[in-house]
Scaffold this motif. Structure first.
Motif, PDB file in Angstrom:
ATOM      1  N   TYR A  96     115.410  -8.677 108.716  1.00 10.62           N
ATOM      2  CA  TYR A  96     114.716  -8.886 109.991  1.00 10.62           C
ATOM      3  C   TYR A  96     113.256  -9.258 109.774  1.00 10.62           C
ATOM      4  CZ  TYR A  96     115.413  -8.429 115.034  1.00 10.62           C
ATOM      5  OH  TYR A  96     115.597  -8.691 116.372  1.00 10.62           O
ATOM      6  N   ALA A  97     112.633  -8.685 108.737  1.00 11.99           N
ATOM      7  CA  ALA A  97     111.241  -9.036 108.457  1.00 11.99           C
ATOM      8  C   ALA A  97     111.130 -10.488 108.002  1.00 11.99           C
ATOM      9  CB  ALA A  97     110.672  -8.100 107.393  1.00 11.99           C
ATOM     10  N   LEU A  98     112.071 -10.948 107.168  1.00 11.54           N
ATOM     11  CA  LEU A  98     112.059 -12.346 106.735  1.00 11.54           C
ATOM     12  C   LEU A  98     112.351 -13.279 107.901  1.00 11.54           C
ATOM     13  CD1 LEU A  98     113.865 -12.188 103.259  1.00 11.54           C
ATOM     14  CD2 LEU A  98     111.433 -12.538 103.715  1.00 11.54           C
ATOM     15  N   LEU A  99     113.234 -12.869 108.791  1.00 14.74           N
ATOM     16  CA  LEU A  99     113.501 -13.676 109.990  1.00 14.74           C
ATOM     17  C   LEU A  99     112.211 -13.856 110.794  1.00 14.74           C
ATOM     18  CD1 LEU A  99     116.588 -13.291 112.327  1.00 14.74           C
ATOM     19  CD2 LEU A  99     114.321 -13.672 113.279  1.00 14.74           C
ATOM     20  N   GLY A 100     111.476 -12.757 110.985  1.00 15.77           N
ATOM     21  CA  GLY A 100     110.218 -12.852 111.722  1.00 15.77           C
ATOM     22  C   GLY A 100     109.197 -13.714 111.013  1.00 15.77           C
ATOM     23  N   LEU A 101     109.095 -13.586 109.692  1.00 15.71           N
ATOM     24  CA  LEU A 101     108.158 -14.417 108.939  1.00 15.71           C
ATOM     25  C   LEU A 101     108.514 -15.889 109.064  1.00 15.71           C
ATOM     26  CD1 LEU A 101     105.764 -14.566 106.991  1.00 15.71           C
ATOM     27  CD2 LEU A 101     107.372 -14.254 105.099  1.00 15.71           C
TER      28      LEU A 101
ATOM     29  N   SER B  14     108.645  -9.106 112.843  1.00 16.74           N
ATOM     30  CA  SER B  14     108.394  -8.530 111.522  1.00 16.74           C
ATOM     31  C   SER B  14     107.788  -7.141 111.631  1.00 16.74           C
ATOM     32  CB  SER B  14     107.462  -9.448 110.719  1.00 16.74           C
ATOM     33  OG  SER B  14     108.097 -10.677 110.417  1.00 16.74           O
ATOM     34  N   LEU B  15     106.854  -6.966 112.556  1.00 13.94           N
ATOM     35  CA  LEU B  15     106.272  -5.641 112.757  1.00 13.94           C
ATOM     36  C   LEU B  15     107.343  -4.640 113.183  1.00 13.94           C
ATOM     37  CD1 LEU B  15     103.866  -3.715 112.968  1.00 13.94           C
ATOM     38  CD2 LEU B  15     103.503  -4.552 115.305  1.00 13.94           C
ATOM     39  N   SER B  16     108.222  -5.066 114.086  1.00 18.22           N
ATOM     40  CA  SER B  16     109.306  -4.186 114.530  1.00 18.22           C
ATOM     41  C   SER B  16     110.230  -3.825 113.368  1.00 18.22           C
ATOM     42  CB  SER B  16     110.123  -4.863 115.642  1.00 18.22           C
ATOM     43  OG  SER B  16     109.309  -5.169 116.754  1.00 18.22           O
ATOM     44  N   ALA B  17     110.506  -4.818 112.493  1.00 16.58           N
ATOM     45  CA  ALA B  17     111.391  -4.581 111.356  1.00 16.58           C
ATOM     46  C   ALA B  17     110.828  -3.532 110.409  1.00 16.58           C
ATOM     47  CB  ALA B  17     111.633  -5.883 110.600  1.00 16.58           C
TER      48      ALA B  17
END
Length: 408
Positions: free
Chosen positions: A271-276, A160-163
């Motif tokens: 990508y942020a939702l994937l990380g979450l 998420s940080l990377s996104a």
């Protein structure tokens, strides 16, 4: 130099164990969330800027996985001589340095070398952190699945940080080669995560020694000196196929979204939702990890992951694509956690390091195959969508194999 050990093992309260697991999860954020998976966000601009084929682009993650494999082979030997907390911190420092150096090269060969070295360092972090998480879980048996999930879920914080970080840097970075600044920004994020690791690395070294057998338990002489690898073969093979399948999605899904016409904001959201979802997965699957003594958890999670992988390959509908990312994120790191749980359920604590390392080795071997094969398929007719179909099939075969794993 090994970190100082506390004078004696100490009791860990449930609340403190949660905070330790969260802090320890910064190791997973570095080793997988940033060092490996941030590359998916950088692949499209690097490929466009440097004129790469999909085969070469996938090769970057293949050599990263090769470095990971070499690191996984070396880690058990290192852990026999150095405290796991020290291995964890040293690996995090090296991964940070290699990430930063990736921003200073534009030629393929130096970049391949950096990805190789970063992969080796990330293996040190991931295995040492997983071992400490397993030993922390042994102190709070009722929450062991949750604590393992929290550690592995740290990968989601890195994703998420990377996104959020990579697109923001790319938007303001000067030309040419604006992507080089993103590597440097990711290295700074790794610095912050490494600082956060210092506390759990120091504290959890107090749990590094195997617990002595209680009165009336199996005598020490009866504890096996080696892992029975043949008995674990279905789980090992199923996990190797997981490595083949999942890495194709994580390497190329952003590139596929770009091909489907998705803008930077949509890619960031995806990508942020994937990380979450990775972070939340620690709670979703904790009960399954605690109950599953054989390969049931690994099989079920592999099957769900195959479904998530094939969805964007068969349709570009935005709700379906988002559902794919959420399902994938909610499952894939729990597959990793399931193997640590399998080791914890079936092996004596003295063999945990060897067991975790064995699963990490087959995981790395699968990841060596996956990106290059998917990239090669993507360079042919059918493109990236056909490559993800291959990944999904590998995951489903892995599920069938893992289902045959019985408790030892």
């Amino acid at each position: 130099m090994p970190l100082p050990l506390p004078s004696a093992p100490f009791p860990v309260s449930p609340l403190r164990s949660l905070w330790l697991a969260v802090a320890l999860s910064m190791g997973a954020a570095i080793s997988l969330g940033i060092t490996r998976f941030a590359y998916a966000l950088l692949l499209p601009p690097m490929r466009e800027d440097l004129g790469w084929s999909y085969t070469l682009a996938g090769g970057m993650n293949t050599v990263n996985a090769l470095g990971y494999l070499l690191g996984a082979l070396a880690t058990p030997l290192l852990l026999r001589r150095v405290a796991p907390g020290a291995v964890l911190v040293a690996g995090a420092v090296m991964a940070t340095v290699f990430m930063g150096l990736s921003g200073f090269f534009t030629q393929a060969v130096p970049l391949l070398v950096q990805r190789l070295l970063a992969g080796g360092a990330s293996a040190l972090v991931f295995i040492a952190g997983g071992l400490l998480a397993a030993r922390l879980g042994a102190q709070v048996p009722g929450r062991s699945g949750l604590l393992l999930g929290l550690y592995y879920g740290g990968t989601g914080w890195g994703i998420s940080l990377s996104a959020l970080l990579v697109p923001a840097v790319l938007a303001v970075a000067p030309a040419p080669h604006g992507w080089t600044w993103a590597w440097c920004a990711l290295a700074l994020a790794c610095v912050a995560a490494t600082v956060a690791l210092l506390w759990p690395a120091r504290v959890l070294n107090g749990l590094s020694a195997p617990v002595a057998a209680a009165p009336g338990s199996t005598p020490a002489a009866a504890v096996p000196e080696r892992v029975r690898w043949r008995a674990l073969a279905p789980a090992l093979l199923g996990y190797g196929l997981f490595g083949v399948g999942y890495i194709g999605y994580m390497t190329f899904v952003v590139a596929l979204l770009r091909e489907q016409g998705r803008g930077a904001g949509e890619v960031t959201l995806f990508y942020a939702l994937l990380g979450l979802a990775v972070v939340l997965s620690s709670r979703i699957w904790a009960g399954l990890l605690d109950r599953s003594r054989g390969g049931e958890a690994l099989a079920r999670l592999n099957a769900l992951l195959g479904l998530a992988t094939i969805l964007p390959a068969i349709t570009g509908a935005w709700p379906v694509v988002l559902a794919s990312g959420l399902l994938f994120g909610g499952v894939f790191l729990s597959v990793v956690a399931s193997t640590t749980a399998l080791v914890r359920h079936n092996l004596p604590q003295a063999l945990w390091a060897s067991g975790i390392s064995a699963f990490t080795i087959v995981f790395a071997a699968g990841q060596i195959v996956g990106p290059t094969v998917v990239g090669w398929i993507a360079d042919g007719p059918g493109g990236l969508a056909r490559g993800l179909v291959f990944s999904a099939c590998a995951l489903w075969v892995g599920a069938l194999v893992a289902w045959r794993q019985k408790p030892l």
